[in-house]
Design an enzyme around this catalytic site. Structure first.
Site, PDB file in Angstrom:
ATOM      1  CG  HIS A 104     117.276  59.484  42.955  1.00  0.00           C
ATOM      2  ND1 HIS A 104     115.971  59.044  42.999  1.00  0.00           N
ATOM      3  CD2 HIS A 104     117.268  60.559  42.126  1.00  0.00           C
ATOM      4  CE1 HIS A 104     115.220  59.803  42.236  1.00  0.00           C
ATOM      5  NE2 HIS A 104     115.980  60.744  41.699  1.00  0.00           N
ATOM      6  CG  ASP A 109     119.098  56.894  40.760  1.00  0.00           C
ATOM      7  OD1 ASP A 109     118.667  55.879  41.348  1.00  0.00           O
ATOM      8  OD2 ASP A 109     120.267  57.295  40.898  1.00  0.00           O
ATOM      9  CE1 TYR A 301     101.762  54.279  49.833  1.00  0.00           C
ATOM     10  CE2 TYR A 301     103.855  53.150  49.642  1.00  0.00           C
ATOM     11  CZ  TYR A 301     103.100  54.290  49.498  1.00  0.00           C
ATOM     12  OH  TYR A 301     103.680  55.424  49.012  1.00  0.00           O
ATOM     13  CD  GLU A 376     126.612  54.350  36.961  1.00  0.00           C
ATOM     14  OE1 GLU A 376     125.958  55.400  37.092  1.00  0.00           O
ATOM     15  OE2 GLU A 376     127.787  54.323  36.515  1.00  0.00           O
TER      16      GLU A 376
END
Length: 400
Positions: A104, A109, A301, A376
């Site tokens: 990831h 994530d 895209y 985090e």
């Protein structure tokens, strides 16, 4: 904002931070490539089951959750992409990927975790919601693109989505900050393939053939003049040849060479201009050297264009939640691509950046890097921001 204030949202986000870290690390250890997110899908469904949030599967490995408020109102969608990258993780951290060659490295994530965190907060206050919240867990952003298949399956209907919000981590922005961009945020993309054909001959007698490698080298050089001499310098375009292959032996003139690359543009008119000029430049350069060139494109895209009113809402929420000094306004668009663009093309949408940089802990590497990691604590910021964006939008669009 009904009876729920930003202080309550922020407090709850901080309270669930240990859970957010646990969820993110679980996703991080078991990364899956686009359309292979089977374990990831099972985990997301397990978390939604624990919250009592109903859901349906979409686009194979995707999920759409639904939180229904106590009163009728607008419908907000929140999107988090699910897939990982084919990258071998470098750092030997305790939550390192357990799947060799997959990682990831783009922060998906964290995106899923922030979406689950926002869902947990919003579900806690659903008795006070006037409207609905759809939770888009989208597969395959890094590969074939999961947004369009989800849209074609009707995720923007029943109930009809009125606004959609998404976020992406950024190691250029410090943790505890966000970045917003008005208008055009990301480029469009097209994959480029050029087959250059010559004629075999002995390497010692080059006049006996037409060297496709030499022709291809001239084509590559000539392509660079398109951006520098054909595109208005006040507009952006990128032509990159990323792969070249051809030839069979060191003493044989190559008969065929394949070039593959990518085109990035911000405006539809420039997109078409660049594609037309590549066709002309490649064909005529090859012909001038006795060969030929066949150009093909695979459309990628579309451009991501934010809706300014929703960007205003995100900016205002960021300033109230984090402080005005912690909200960065980005002036320039990004030449990368993002298939959130299709959601924002169909309904009003706002995509913003979540800062995850922390130099003290070594969280400084860019996305798609084998050393990428994030602070985090930013997970609580992302969850709180998405919950607040939803609550404010529903309150401002509440049926009277």
């Amino acid at each position: 904002m009904s009876q729920v204030g930003k202080e309550q949202v922020w407090q709850q986000a901080q309270e669930i931070l240990p859970w957010l870290i646990e969820v993110r690390r679980d996703f991080h250890q078991y990364p899956e490539i686009g359309l292979e997110e089977f374990r990831t899908q099972e985990q997301v469904m397990r978390y939604l089951d624990e919250m009592g949030i109903p859901y349906t599967k979409s686009a194979g490995t995707g999920i759409v959750g639904l939180i229904q408020g106590a009163r009728p109102g607008a419908t907000v969608a929140l999107r988090g992409d699910m897939d990982a990258l084919p990258i071998l993780e470098a750092e030997d951290r305790e939550y390192r990927s357990k799947i060799p060659g997959k990682m990831h490295a783009c922060g998906h994530d964290a995106h899923m975790t922030c979406l689950l965190g926002a869902a947990r907060i919003l579900n806690h206050y659903k008795a006070e919601l006037a409207g609905n919240v759809k939770l888009f867990f989208q597969p395959a952003e890094e590969t074939v693109g999961g947004a369009l298949p989800m849209i074609k399956e009707g995720v923007l209907e029943n109930p009809k989505v009125d606004a959609v919000f998404g976020l992406h981590v950024s190691s250029e922005i410090p943790a505890g900050h966000i970045g917003v961009k008005y208008g055009q945020m990301n480029a469009s993309s097209d994959d480029l393939s050029i087959i250059v054909r010559g004629e075999n001959g002995h390497g010692a007698y080059p006049h006996s053939g037409r060297d496709a490698i030499v022709i291809a080298a001239h084509v590559i050089t000539a392509l660079q003049t398109i951006v520098s001499r054909n595109v208005d310098p006040r507009r952006a375009a990128v032509i990159t040849i990323g792969m070249i292959s051809g030839g069979t032996a060191n003493n044989i003139l190559a008969q065929e060479v394949k070039l593959t690359g990518t085109i990035r543009t911000l405006e539809p008119s420039v997109r078409e201009q660049v594609k037309e000029r590549i066709q002309e430049v490649a064909a005529l350069t090859a012909r001038a050297l006795g060969g030929e060139a066949e150009v093909t494109y695979e459309e990628g895209y579309t451009s991501l264009i934010n809706h300014d009113a929703l960007v205003d809402l995100v900016k205002r929420n960021g300033e109230e939640l984090l402080g005005e000094q912690h909200v960065r306004i980005n002036e320039l668009p990004n030449m990368g691509v993002e298939d959130f663009a299709y959601f924002a093309e169909n309904v009003p949408g706002a995509f913003f950046h979540l800062g995850v940089r922390n130099e003290e802990t070594g969280c400084v590497y860019p996305v798609h890097h084998p050393n990428f990691d994030l602070d985090e604590r930013s997970l609580a910021v992302g969850a709180a921001m998405q919950a607040l964006n939803t609550l404010v939008y529903l309150k401002e669009n509440e049926q009277r």
